[in-house]
Write an enzyme that holds these catalytic residues in place. Structure first.
Site, PDB file in Angstrom:
ATOM      1  N   TYR A   1      12.766 -31.959   4.267  1.00  0.00           N
ATOM      2  CA  TYR A   1      11.748 -31.368   3.785  1.00  0.00           C
ATOM      3  C   TYR A   1      11.738 -31.681   2.094  1.00  0.00           C
ATOM      4  CZ  TYR A   1      13.408 -27.466   7.961  1.00  0.00           C
ATOM      5  OH  TYR A   1      12.850 -27.482   9.154  1.00  0.00           O
TER       6      TYR A   1
ATOM      7  N   ARG B   1      13.544 -19.377   7.846  1.00  0.00           N
ATOM      8  CA  ARG B   1      12.955 -19.631   9.518  1.00  0.00           C
ATOM      9  C   ARG B   1      12.025 -18.017   9.062  1.00  0.00           C
ATOM     10  NH1 ARG B   1      17.654 -21.698  10.252  1.00  0.00           N
ATOM     11  NH2 ARG B   1      17.313 -24.003  10.397  1.00  0.00           N
TER      12      ARG B   1
ATOM     13  N   LYS C   1      20.136 -20.433  12.978  1.00  0.00           N
ATOM     14  CA  LYS C   1      19.785 -21.168  13.899  1.00  0.00           C
ATOM     15  C   LYS C   1      21.705 -20.724  15.094  1.00  0.00           C
ATOM     16  CE  LYS C   1      17.562 -25.384  15.279  1.00  0.00           C
ATOM     17  NZ  LYS C   1      15.948 -26.350  14.629  1.00  0.00           N
TER      18      LYS C   1
ATOM     19  N   ARG D   1       9.041 -23.374   3.666  1.00  0.00           N
ATOM     20  CA  ARG D   1      10.834 -23.226   3.597  1.00  0.00           C
ATOM     21  C   ARG D   1      11.018 -24.701   3.013  1.00  0.00           C
ATOM     22  NH1 ARG D   1      15.312 -22.018   6.390  1.00  0.00           N
ATOM     23  NH2 ARG D   1      16.378 -24.320   7.571  1.00  0.00           N
TER      24      ARG D   1
ATOM     25  N   HIS E   1       6.726 -22.021   7.923  1.00  0.00           N
ATOM     26  CA  HIS E   1       7.313 -23.391   7.413  1.00  0.00           C
ATOM     27  C   HIS E   1       7.266 -24.097   6.551  1.00  0.00           C
ATOM     28  CE1 HIS E   1      11.044 -24.569   9.944  1.00  0.00           C
ATOM     29  NE2 HIS E   1      10.559 -25.834   9.777  1.00  0.00           N
TER      30      HIS E   1
ATOM     31  N   HIS F   1      20.542 -25.718   7.254  1.00  0.00           N
ATOM     32  CA  HIS F   1      20.752 -27.380   7.939  1.00  0.00           C
ATOM     33  C   HIS F   1      22.531 -27.698   8.550  1.00  0.00           C
ATOM     34  CE1 HIS F   1      16.482 -28.022   6.113  1.00  0.00           C
ATOM     35  NE2 HIS F   1      16.643 -27.735   7.398  1.00  0.00           N
TER      36      HIS F   1
END
Length: 309
Positions: free
Chosen positions: A284, A156, A182, A252, A249, A275
């Site tokens: 994704y 990220r 995250k 990513r 992103h 994730h």
């Protein structure tokens, strides 16, 4: 001193509202980017209530629904509206815990549907990523290191710009970076040979002083907005279509797609990307519906091998 507002008491932008919000955020493991977004979301809700003479401590799901429909009228993406309501719901959950309200009005609100099988982020094909990195190489060592690490690790952008020089190291023969992902999770990733070489070339220019890994010309920390602008500029110079719609992103997403195309197991890609839910990783993967990857082909090939054995 933090004072819990009484139910039905005044709670508007500034003063007690800011106190409540800061205490709420202090009790959450969030990145600074997410904290800033949550502050904006709560402030926007309080401003909406103030304009209509509504008390946020007595708001019902009807007010939240009206607020959400207003956001949708501004043509915000469903995922953006859902995210804003999710942050607001967390804020009300905190208010319930400190007994400022009895119920969470967002819990009963009509939130927009967000498909887990779709992402609005514009992805990049493998050859476009290659072209972007080559353009970054010609643009300078810092640009090249930034784009290569984003592409090769799928970080990220907040994770990238949050790196300090001390986060780069070696573990069991692997060049690594450590960072807070995250949800406040401590994570580490291995640098590829290409990313490591690009980083070393940049460090020769940057020097070995402590502080942010990626620095501006004035010695400050490179921020996400600068990376956003840089990527679009480099993409345009590389002749990539719709460069003005790309974001960090996009790299990513490209990472996830490329990893799955090369046969990397879904759970390994999920772990690499940090994730919590494999469905997010699948979203994704832009190539997940490619018929070339239909498992029927592998089953048929195995049957043919058995028949010929």
């Amino acid at each position: 001193m933090f004072v819990v507002p009484r139910q039905g008491g005044e709670l508007a932008v500034g003063g007690p509202a800011e106190q409540v919000t800061e205490v709420w955020l202090a009790n959450r493991r969030l990145s600074e980017h997410t904290r800033a977004a949550y502050r904006r979301d709560v402030s926007a809700w309080l401003a909406w209530c103030s304009e209509r003479g509504a008390d946020p401590l007595r708001a019902s799901f009807l007010e939240v629904n009206a607020y959400a429909r207003g956001l949708e009228a501004r043509e915000l993406a469903p995922s953006t509206v859902a995210r804003k309501l999710s942050g607001l719901s967390s804020w009300y959950d905190f208010l319930m815990k400190i007994r400022a309200v009895d119920t969470n009005p967002v819990a009963g609100a009509d939130r927009p549907f967000v498909s887990r099988d779709h992402s609005a982020t514009l992805g990049l094909a493998a050859d476009e990523v290659d072209a972007l990195i080559e353009r970054a190489r010609a643009a300078g060592t810092r640009h090249h290191a930034v784009m290569t690490i984003l592409a090769d690790l799928g970080l990220r952008v907040g994770e990238l710009v949050g790196l300090d020089l001390g986060d780069v190291g070696w573990e069991r023969g692997h060049r690594t970076v450590r960072f807070v992902g995250k949800g406040g999770k401590q994570r580490r990733r291995a640098l590829t040979p290409a990313a490591s070489a690009a980083l070393d070339a940049y460090l020769q220019v940057r020097g070995d002083g402590d502080g942010p890994l990626f620095m501006t010309s004035t010695g400050g920390r490179l921020d996400r907005h600068a990376v956003f602008r840089l990527l679009r500029r480099l993409a345009a110079e590389a002749g990539i279509a719709e460069a003005d719609r790309l974001s960090p992103h996009s790299l990513r997403h490209a990472f996830a797609t490329a990893a799955r195309a090369e046969g990397v197991a879904l759970e390994d890609v999920q772990d690499a990307m940090g994730h919590a839910d494999p469905r997010t990783t699948r979203r994704y993967d832009r190539d997940r519906h490619n018929l070339d990857r239909d498992p029927a082909y592998m089953i048929a090939a195995a049957r043919a091998r058995r028949a010929g054995a």
